[in-house]
Design a protein around this motif. Sequence first.
Motif, PDB file in Angstrom:
ATOM      1  N   ARG A 423       2.022  -8.395   4.698  1.00 36.06           N
ATOM      2  CA  ARG A 423       0.803  -8.603   3.915  1.00 36.06           C
ATOM      3  C   ARG A 423       0.832  -7.797   2.622  1.00 36.06           C
ATOM      4  NH1 ARG A 423      -5.037  -6.150   5.580  1.00 36.06           N
ATOM      5  NH2 ARG A 423      -6.176  -6.755   3.689  1.00 36.06           N
ATOM      6  N   PHE A 424       1.252  -6.527   2.712  1.00 32.30           N
ATOM      7  CA  PHE A 424       1.219  -5.682   1.519  1.00 32.30           C
ATOM      8  C   PHE A 424       2.469  -5.833   0.661  1.00 32.30           C
ATOM      9  CE2 PHE A 424      -1.918  -3.610   4.256  1.00 32.30           C
ATOM     10  CZ  PHE A 424      -2.984  -3.595   3.378  1.00 32.30           C
ATOM     11  N   ASP A 425       3.454  -6.602   1.129  1.00 31.87           N
ATOM     12  CA  ASP A 425       4.570  -6.974   0.278  1.00 31.87           C
ATOM     13  C   ASP A 425       4.201  -8.132  -0.626  1.00 31.87           C
ATOM     14  OD1 ASP A 425       6.499  -5.162   0.695  1.00 31.87           O
ATOM     15  OD2 ASP A 425       7.488  -6.229   2.326  1.00 31.87           O
ATOM     16  N   SER A 426       3.183  -8.899  -0.242  1.00 30.72           N
ATOM     17  CA  SER A 426       2.790 -10.086  -0.994  1.00 30.72           C
ATOM     18  C   SER A 426       1.655  -9.745  -1.934  1.00 30.72           C
ATOM     19  CB  SER A 426       2.362 -11.203  -0.026  1.00 30.72           C
ATOM     20  OG  SER A 426       1.174 -10.841   0.640  1.00 30.72           O
ATOM     21  N   ALA A 427       1.277 -10.755  -2.744  1.00 34.77           N
ATOM     22  CA  ALA A 427       0.209 -10.557  -3.723  1.00 34.77           C
ATOM     23  C   ALA A 427      -1.165 -10.747  -3.112  1.00 34.77           C
ATOM     24  CB  ALA A 427       0.388 -11.532  -4.888  1.00 34.77           C
ATOM     25  N   GLU A 428      -1.235 -11.018  -1.791  1.00 34.02           N
ATOM     26  CA  GLU A 428      -2.523 -11.305  -1.178  1.00 34.02           C
ATOM     27  C   GLU A 428      -3.359 -10.043  -0.967  1.00 34.02           C
ATOM     28  OE1 GLU A 428      -1.797 -13.322   2.432  1.00 34.02           O
ATOM     29  OE2 GLU A 428      -0.872 -15.066   1.477  1.00 34.02           O
ATOM     30  N   ALA A 429      -2.753  -8.848  -1.195  1.00 26.95           N
ATOM     31  CA  ALA A 429      -3.481  -7.603  -0.931  1.00 26.95           C
ATOM     32  C   ALA A 429      -4.674  -7.437  -1.866  1.00 26.95           C
ATOM     33  CB  ALA A 429      -2.535  -6.415  -1.088  1.00 26.95           C
ATOM     34  N   ASP A 430      -4.622  -8.031  -3.047  1.00 30.31           N
ATOM     35  CA  ASP A 430      -5.723  -7.880  -4.006  1.00 30.31           C
ATOM     36  C   ASP A 430      -6.931  -8.727  -3.660  1.00 30.31           C
ATOM     37  OD1 ASP A 430      -4.187  -6.147  -5.422  1.00 30.31           O
ATOM     38  OD2 ASP A 430      -3.438  -7.635  -6.832  1.00 30.31           O
ATOM     39  N   ASP A 472     -11.290   1.210  -5.547  1.00 31.85           N
ATOM     40  CA  ASP A 472     -11.307  -0.237  -5.301  1.00 31.85           C
ATOM     41  C   ASP A 472     -10.140  -0.549  -4.380  1.00 31.85           C
ATOM     42  OD1 ASP A 472     -13.506  -0.767  -6.897  1.00 31.85           O
ATOM     43  OD2 ASP A 472     -12.285  -0.860  -8.715  1.00 31.85           O
ATOM     44  N   GLY A 473     -10.450  -0.935  -3.139  1.00 30.17           N
ATOM     45  CA  GLY A 473      -9.360  -1.153  -2.205  1.00 30.17           C
ATOM     46  C   GLY A 473      -9.761  -1.993  -1.010  1.00 30.17           C
ATOM     47  N   ASP A 474      -8.813  -2.146  -0.114  1.00 27.81           N
ATOM     48  CA  ASP A 474      -8.999  -2.886   1.134  1.00 27.81           C
ATOM     49  C   ASP A 474      -9.361  -1.874   2.222  1.00 27.81           C
ATOM     50  OD1 ASP A 474      -8.553  -4.126   3.636  1.00 27.81           O
ATOM     51  OD2 ASP A 474      -7.231  -5.595   2.718  1.00 27.81           O
ATOM     52  N   SER A 475     -10.556  -2.011   2.762  1.00 26.83           N
ATOM     53  CA  SER A 475     -11.054  -1.022   3.733  1.00 26.83           C
ATOM     54  C   SER A 475     -10.131  -0.906   4.936  1.00 26.83           C
ATOM     55  CB  SER A 475     -12.466  -1.414   4.183  1.00 26.83           C
ATOM     56  OG  SER A 475     -12.935  -0.542   5.178  1.00 26.83           O
ATOM     57  N   GLU A 476      -9.708  -2.035   5.483  1.00 27.51           N
ATOM     58  CA  GLU A 476      -8.847  -2.009   6.669  1.00 27.51           C
ATOM     59  C   GLU A 476      -7.511  -1.343   6.363  1.00 27.51           C
ATOM     60  OE1 GLU A 476      -6.586  -5.155   9.680  1.00 27.51           O
ATOM     61  OE2 GLU A 476      -8.050  -5.882   8.206  1.00 27.51           O
ATOM     62  N   ALA A 477      -6.947  -1.643   5.182  1.00 24.83           N
ATOM     63  CA  ALA A 477      -5.653  -1.076   4.820  1.00 24.83           C
ATOM     64  C   ALA A 477      -5.751   0.429   4.602  1.00 24.83           C
ATOM     65  CB  ALA A 477      -5.125  -1.759   3.565  1.00 24.83           C
ATOM     66  N   LEU A 478      -6.780   0.880   3.869  1.00 29.89           N
ATOM     67  CA  LEU A 478      -6.928   2.316   3.623  1.00 29.89           C
ATOM     68  C   LEU A 478      -7.207   3.077   4.916  1.00 29.89           C
ATOM     69  CD1 LEU A 478      -8.976   2.183   0.304  1.00 29.89           C
ATOM     70  CD2 LEU A 478      -6.564   2.766   0.587  1.00 29.89           C
ATOM     71  N   THR A 547       6.967   3.006  16.256  1.00 32.46           N
ATOM     72  CA  THR A 547       7.708   1.781  15.910  1.00 32.46           C
ATOM     73  C   THR A 547       8.662   2.006  14.762  1.00 32.46           C
ATOM     74  OG1 THR A 547       6.034   1.038  14.314  1.00 32.46           O
ATOM     75  CG2 THR A 547       5.756   0.374  16.617  1.00 32.46           C
ATOM     76  N   GLY A 548       8.558   3.159  14.069  1.00 27.47           N
ATOM     77  CA  GLY A 548       9.409   3.401  12.910  1.00 27.47           C
ATOM     78  C   GLY A 548       8.892   2.743  11.651  1.00 27.47           C
ATOM     79  N   LEU A 549       7.669   2.220  11.675  1.00 23.99           N
ATOM     80  CA  LEU A 549       7.109   1.505  10.515  1.00 23.99           C
ATOM     81  C   LEU A 549       5.902   2.214   9.907  1.00 23.99           C
ATOM     82  CD1 LEU A 549       7.281  -2.129  11.940  1.00 23.99           C
ATOM     83  CD2 LEU A 549       8.753  -1.143  10.196  1.00 23.99           C
ATOM     84  N   GLY A 550       5.451   3.294  10.532  1.00 25.69           N
ATOM     85  CA  GLY A 550       4.213   3.934  10.090  1.00 25.69           C
ATOM     86  C   GLY A 550       4.257   4.414   8.661  1.00 25.69           C
ATOM     87  N   TRP A 551       5.306   5.179   8.305  1.00 29.56           N
ATOM     88  CA  TRP A 551       5.393   5.699   6.947  1.00 29.56           C
ATOM     89  C   TRP A 551       5.684   4.586   5.939  1.00 29.56           C
ATOM     90  CZ3 TRP A 551       8.505  10.126   9.409  1.00 29.56           C
ATOM     91  CH2 TRP A 551       7.651  11.199   9.709  1.00 29.56           C
ATOM     92  N   ALA A 552       6.443   3.578   6.360  1.00 28.29           N
ATOM     93  CA  ALA A 552       6.704   2.443   5.463  1.00 28.29           C
ATOM     94  C   ALA A 552       5.404   1.720   5.137  1.00 28.29           C
ATOM     95  CB  ALA A 552       7.700   1.479   6.107  1.00 28.29           C
ATOM     96  N   ILE A 553       4.530   1.574   6.136  1.00 27.79           N
ATOM     97  CA  ILE A 553       3.233   0.935   5.901  1.00 27.79           C
ATOM     98  C   ILE A 553       2.393   1.777   4.948  1.00 27.79           C
ATOM     99  CG2 ILE A 553       1.056   0.295   7.006  1.00 27.79           C
ATOM    100  CD1 ILE A 553       2.683  -0.536   9.458  1.00 27.79           C
ATOM    101  N   VAL A 554       2.425   3.107   5.126  1.00 22.71           N
ATOM    102  CA  VAL A 554       1.685   3.998   4.213  1.00 22.71           C
ATOM    103  C   VAL A 554       2.151   3.791   2.777  1.00 22.71           C
ATOM    104  CG1 VAL A 554       1.379   6.416   3.558  1.00 22.71           C
ATOM    105  CG2 VAL A 554       1.176   5.741   5.952  1.00 22.71           C
ATOM    106  N   LYS A 555       3.459   3.738   2.587  1.00 27.26           N
ATOM    107  CA  LYS A 555       4.011   3.557   1.237  1.00 27.26           C
ATOM    108  C   LYS A 555       3.560   2.237   0.629  1.00 27.26           C
ATOM    109  CE  LYS A 555       8.401   2.714  -1.103  1.00 27.26           C
ATOM    110  NZ  LYS A 555       9.863   2.578  -0.920  1.00 27.26           N
ATOM    111  N   HIS A 556       3.642   1.154   1.398  1.00 29.45           N
ATOM    112  CA  HIS A 556       3.301  -0.158   0.861  1.00 29.45           C
ATOM    113  C   HIS A 556       1.804  -0.290   0.592  1.00 29.45           C
ATOM    114  CE1 HIS A 556       7.396  -1.183   1.988  1.00 29.45           C
ATOM    115  NE2 HIS A 556       7.261  -2.308   1.317  1.00 29.45           N
ATOM    116  N   ILE A 557       0.985   0.314   1.430  1.00 28.57           N
ATOM    117  CA  ILE A 557      -0.464   0.266   1.176  1.00 28.57           C
ATOM    118  C   ILE A 557      -0.789   1.035  -0.098  1.00 28.57           C
ATOM    119  CG2 ILE A 557      -2.721   0.999   2.027  1.00 28.57           C
ATOM    120  CD1 ILE A 557      -1.731   0.453   4.867  1.00 28.57           C
ATOM    121  N   GLN A 559       1.186   1.600  -2.661  1.00 31.61           N
ATOM    122  CA  GLN A 559       1.673   0.843  -3.813  1.00 31.61           C
ATOM    123  C   GLN A 559       0.818  -0.386  -4.069  1.00 31.61           C
ATOM    124  OE1 GLN A 559       5.806   0.112  -2.835  1.00 31.61           O
ATOM    125  NE2 GLN A 559       6.462   2.088  -3.687  1.00 31.61           N
ATOM    126  N   ALA A 560       0.315  -1.008  -2.996  1.00 33.13           N
ATOM    127  CA  ALA A 560      -0.554  -2.173  -3.173  1.00 33.13           C
ATOM    128  C   ALA A 560      -1.854  -1.801  -3.873  1.00 33.13           C
ATOM    129  CB  ALA A 560      -0.844  -2.825  -1.821  1.00 33.13           C
TER     130      ALA A 560
END
Length: 595
Positions: A423-430, A472-478, A547-557, A559-560
């Motif tokens: 989701r946060f790799d795509s443009a739909e995050a905005d 200005d952000g996505d409540s669920e993502a933050l 899962t090994g994805l936690g910090w990667a998700i933090v980074k992408h959120i 950046q999004a």
Amino acid sequence: MLKSRFLWKVWGSMALFMAVSSIIFGFFVGSQVEQSALKRIQGALFDQSLSLADSLSSYLDTEESLPIKLLEGTTPGVMARITIVDSEGKVLADTDSAPAKMMNQLDRPEIVASSASSFGFSLRYSDALKMDMVYVAIRLTSPSGKAGFLRLALPYRVVDDEVGTLRNMIYASGGAIGLGLLMIAYYLAYRLLNPIAKVTRRAYAIAQQQYQVRLPNRRFDIGQLSEIINEIALGGQQRIDELTKNRNQLAAVLSGLTEGVIAFDLEQRVLHINDAALSMLSLNVEQALNRNFYELPASRQIKTAVEKCLSEQSNLTATVKFGERTFECCCLLMTSDKEEPSGGIMVLEDITEKMHLEKVRSDFVANASHELKTPISAIRGLVETIIDDPRMPEEVVNRFINRINSQAIRLDAVVQDLLHLSRFDSAEADSNLSRIDLAELARKIYVTKSYDAGDAGLDINLKIESEPLEVDGDSEALNQLIANLVDNAIKYNIEEGKVEVRLYKKRSSAFVEVEDSGIGISAEETQRIFERFYRVDKARAGSVGGTGLGWAIVKHIAQAHKGGVSVDSQLGKGSVFSVNIPLAEQEIDHAVKIS
């Protein structure tokens, strides 16, 4: 003038074109007429067969073959060959051959086709008549109810004669018209090319720097050509200036390219090199220009690519290493006006980052496959064990079911994290942005995670230095960003350790920092912890269910939300993770006034 090769090329090309056009036109028209004639003959034979059906159907009731004269007398004025065949393929009557000498006709294409539909049509060679024939067959039913077939045929030479006559007429008329046009074309070409030949001779003298020569004015367009050549003779310096200007513009374009461009001659001497190529090869202009490639402090692979391009006289592409950087090297052969090699152009593209991203992608696919396969294999093994042992004790079954449930939860966690990353790799995050107060969001997470920290024997604190912190952000993502940071601080901590969450604003950004007193991260690993599926302590990560994805998700959120993330850590002393996100517009104005 008659010896002019250009004249004969023009005239000969026109003659060849007309001849080929006539042949092609005659072929296609003939083919169309042939098809039309076949359809017409087919229709005529079909109509005749329908008109004869009633009068000839009674012959199906005869047991013996009918004489040819009897059949001809029954069908006066019909030029087509008539054949009556019973339902078993036996010939009962034929106007051209004795029925007794004819083979069974049941396998003939037109008979087979008429058995399946109202009529059958075929174009084939007749063994009895020794010629190609056009056949049309229809089904017959006698007054007594016997079934059979009525077939009419005409020689195919009728069509050949018609098509041949038409083609001969086309070729004859085309030849006559073409001959007349060629004579006119020759006259016009001669009138046009004769003055051009005279102008060419004087223009050649001007090209030999005899600028005093002038071309005479001629009629029509030749006079304009003479004036143009005279202007060229008078304005030679202007042309040179224009060429110089174009060369400078080309040099400006090449200097603005991000790709490195190097031009070289047949002796491998550098003729031009742009700024990008100088930067890639760590050279200056004096070190490269007019130097042979073998004198340059460049990669051996680059020099080999140039040598191979010139020796094999072909374009080539290769991937070369130069220091710690990787380049895609493309050598293109240059040719002169005489289509002879005159040198080449090398284009260098820095693909170091692209190669790194490709490796990251490959590692991600491999890791994702492994992370998904492990719980799936465990679930499958447990289920198969339960199925294979129907008398398994209930206590063991319940234990297996609990293990299946834990593996399913792990699998769901991996899938959910992958979906978040996608989701946060795509443009739909905005699309889900709204005004969020990070301070309020952090309080809610603090309350929830306090129980987890207490269960782990940790002390957790929250410090908010300024409120509100609106972004200005996505409540669920933050929410997931802060929760992931706190979760990792709890998971990778020591016994009776501490976790501190700090929020503050600095200039135009809101900062979220999470500090722990945990195991820490080495300097080498801090460069990779934000990669997908990367774990600092693989054994500990397995025990705490990561899962090994936690910090990667933090980074992408981060950046999004047009922010970033950083880490400051030492082994055995803990880590500080810091995320910055731009403040909302009104918050920016307030922060500026305070500063």
